[in-house]
Design a protein around this motif. Sequence first.
Motif, PDB file in Angstrom:
ATOM      1  N   HIS A 236       0.841  -1.192   0.000  1.00 32.31           N
ATOM      2  CA  HIS A 236       0.000   0.000   0.000  1.00 32.31           C
ATOM      3  C   HIS A 236       0.875   1.239   0.000  1.00 32.31           C
ATOM      4  O   HIS A 236       1.812   1.351   0.784  1.00 32.31           O
ATOM      5  N   LYS A 237       0.589   2.144  -0.895  1.00 29.52           N
ATOM      6  CA  LYS A 237       1.339   3.394  -0.972  1.00 29.52           C
ATOM      7  C   LYS A 237       0.352   4.538  -0.751  1.00 29.52           C
ATOM      8  O   LYS A 237      -0.420   4.884  -1.645  1.00 29.52           O
ATOM      9  N   PRO A 238       0.351   5.101   0.453  1.00 25.26           N
ATOM     10  CA  PRO A 238      -0.630   6.152   0.749  1.00 25.26           C
ATOM     11  C   PRO A 238      -0.511   7.316  -0.227  1.00 25.26           C
ATOM     12  O   PRO A 238       0.585   7.683  -0.660  1.00 25.26           O
ATOM     13  N   LYS A 239      -1.655   7.874  -0.596  1.00 22.32           N
ATOM     14  CA  LYS A 239      -1.646   9.036  -1.479  1.00 22.32           C
ATOM     15  C   LYS A 239      -1.136  10.256  -0.713  1.00 22.32           C
ATOM     16  O   LYS A 239      -1.426  10.435   0.466  1.00 22.32           O
ATOM     17  N   ARG A 240      -0.364  11.058  -1.418  1.00 19.06           N
ATOM     18  CA  ARG A 240       0.099  12.300  -0.795  1.00 19.06           C
ATOM     19  C   ARG A 240      -1.088  13.234  -0.561  1.00 19.06           C
ATOM     20  O   ARG A 240      -1.963  13.370  -1.405  1.00 19.06           O
TER      21      ARG A 240
END
Length: 258
Positions: free
Chosen positions: A244-248
Amino acid sequence: MDAWLYHGHHQTYTEDLIFWEEIALKKGGPILELGCGTGRVSLHLLKKGYRVIGLDNDFNMLTALKQLAKEEKTSQLYILQADITQFYLCDHFPLIIFPCNTYSTLKPIERKITLERINKQLTQDGWLVISMMNPTLLNHLPQVGEPELDTLFNHPIDGYPVQVTSSWNRHDNNVFILNWTYDHLFPDGTSKRTQIITTHYLAAPECYLDDFRNSGYEIVNCLGDFGNHAYSDQSPYLIIIAKHKPKRKSNEYKNKSR
């Protein structure tokens, strides 16, 4: 599908269980298994002490899993009947797994929807891990695979033998159809035949990886077998590990742009 036929056919397949156990050791629980079926992987992880949520859209599969879990005398398994493109859970998971070729049965638009849905259920840096047959190998098979004996097992309920044969049809539009025939053999010489057809929607491995990236994941690894060897065109499997790559946040992005 007859859940007990499915269970009898797949319960002896153990090649990947240590792999899922090692992944669970790295990320911890709770673990969400999508397309859990009768719990071949879920029950193994339960025995290792993890809390597992098994999700499937097939009521009969989940009924069988519930019975099997009861026999294991475990209270750490939670079962949910839902469509994997539409499910919602209050919990967030450090690990969501998609074993045993289920991912490739999704059409391209379903893959996109499912990946986006899963991403919302992962913890920060949580992992999604999928395994499937290597699409490159499947796309190089002959267009028709003649029926051949796959295996023989004893039915889990009555103990009578079940003979399994398989065949396939590969179409030019990247559709691979796998045909399973189960002949349940009875002592009086009669038999009951059940036929199951599974359709797989194939794409190049890089297309699958792009699906993940476009849905907000970072690729951690791309493996070709359950021994953790790197993927190649000749690998038996395609295993994708993504996180998972959190949105900026918009204000964070603006600050970094100044």
